[in-house]
Design an enzyme around this catalytic site. Sequence first.
Site, PDB file in Angstrom:
ATOM      1  N   HIS A 239       0.825  -1.203   0.000  1.00 17.60           N
ATOM      2  CA  HIS A 239       0.000   0.000   0.000  1.00 17.60           C
ATOM      3  C   HIS A 239       0.865   1.262   0.000  1.00 17.60           C
ATOM      4  CE1 HIS A 239      -2.992   2.776   2.183  1.00 17.60           C
ATOM      5  NE2 HIS A 239      -3.497   2.551   0.978  1.00 17.60           N
ATOM      6  N   HIS A 281      -1.246  10.551  -2.834  1.00 19.16           N
ATOM      7  CA  HIS A 281      -2.542  10.083  -2.339  1.00 19.16           C
ATOM      8  C   HIS A 281      -3.509  11.219  -2.048  1.00 19.16           C
ATOM      9  CE1 HIS A 281      -5.406   8.981   0.871  1.00 19.16           C
ATOM     10  NE2 HIS A 281      -5.505   7.836   0.214  1.00 19.16           N
TER      11      HIS A 281
END
Length: 623
Positions: A239, A281
């Site tokens: 991730h 992100h």
Amino acid sequence: MLTLNRRPRRPVAVLAALATTAGLLAAVQISAPAPAAAKPGDVVVAEDFSAGTLPAGWRAIDGEWTVRDGRLRGTATSGTKKITFGRHLTDFRFSATVRFESVAEATRWTALGLDVPADGRTPWWIATMRSGTTAANGLEFAQLTTANAWNVTNTGSAPYAAGTGRDMLVAVEVHGNQARWFLDGRQLLRTTSLTRSTDGGQALIVNGGSVSFDDVLVTELPPNGYLRPAGAPMTIIAHRGASAAAPENTLVAQEIARRSGADFVENDVQPSRDGVPFVLHDATVDRTTDGSGAIRTLTAAQLKALDAGSWFAPQYAGARLPTLAEQLADLRTRGGNLLLEIKGAHTRDEVARIVEVIRAEKMTTRVFVQSFEVDALRFTRELAPELPTGLLRSGLDADPVAMARELGVTAYNPTGTALLARPSVIADLHAAGVAVMAWTVDSPAQWQQLERIGTDGIITNRPAELAGWNAAGQLGAAVPTVSIAAPADGVELDRAQRPVLTVPATDADTVTVTLDGAAVPVGKPLDLTGLAAGAHRLRAVASGPKGTATAEATFTVAVTPAGLGHLVLTSGAADQALTVLTNHLVKGRYAQLARYAERHAGRFLPEAKARVIAADARTLATR
């Protein structure tokens, strides 16, 4: 010549039928951009050598290759010898029964050739197995380069040694640059580093020994094998890179993820003000850089000037936000695959720019696109149907299969919590040819739960830990073992001692221990003050998937003055009684001590403790 018992023969027709069945199952299990379009592949090779001669089209390049006793035997007294066959395939399963007949030493090996030109010229790729398979490099993926040098990309070990005279069922599943190495039905190694030719076929290879082969089977598979085959662990998806160990969405996090054993790096992409796709992100740069502002308001030059590492730790100062092109170039040259999330709403032109970068970097076979945004997935499928796609969800749709079919996605990717609340959706999605990847899961307890319900991949901040957890699981459950380490069998203890009950066990889900038939907790001190003097029996039972194991030990509670003193002092007696009992003990008046304890049991000292004190005192009085 050594003669071994052979299992029943399986004629070519039966092998072909089995392969066709495997292909039909693969059609159900292996997804493609449009799940319903997956078709079983052809049986390319099915050979059991029952004809007694080398099969037509098999080309012995070097070494001695003969058919004997219904098996193909290859001998290489020195160097590497090979026989080639088959044809070029992008997606296939290659299996064989392999037996080392003799080897010069345990480091010698045999291999399945995955991409080998018919004439044996370099470069070529192989999946290697040593006779000493338990070594750290007992299994390998490797390339022999045009410079005749070995490029070993992945190594692993098996839980047991192949040795000599033992049949081993080996198989490799290849999907483009990815391959899985199976031994006796269990995946023990995986690579994402294959570089493929346009004409290489299959081969069998021997180095430094004599090896026999049987039941060679090559089956073409549908593309995009993201569903977890039987015997394989869950796919590891890092991730934002190894974000627990390095600043997220940076090349250093990507490098650590790669070295940790991640199969995929998961990152997020958004455009700069001037349309350059960057890896980030958040909607702003505030949290993970030394700058501020929304990414869409900053130019590529401004974004490249930001420090994206200092916020995480001083040693990462100077790390930069990578562009998507930089990230893909790093993966292309150093290895790895990308699960790319299109973050937030994107126009069709913005998605087109992402696709343009992926194609320019020649990474279409190594990028998997996912998004919460349905429009982004529709644009991706329209612009680049060759890219697999995944639908991200925080929860589950009422009908996940219908949603997956509507969007034509390869994977349906909800949270791990959502999956565990409704695990039956996994079987439904698998039946539709759709893989399931859970996010973002960092707990080994949840990894275990998700693995058991059939999850294909885990998106995690801890790829190294998940890789280790996977590896431990792939060693496989064995018959449990259990022993009682403390108190040791036969030991003599007095009342003052408090041994910690220590019961080591392996491959067990549960371990129960009883003392004289009554359950006692493991890892806790044993209280000897309430036990009768004499022998006592401990019994441990360990239960696991492969059965149960038991162990027993006995210990003796001895009567000693020190032990009696401990009994008295810990008995909970009233102060008056404690004074009398202690006075008798110090002066060695054991008979009087016993009578006093019996007379005042239940009044000045607890009845149960009084009985034990009296019994020990009478024993000492008779010595």
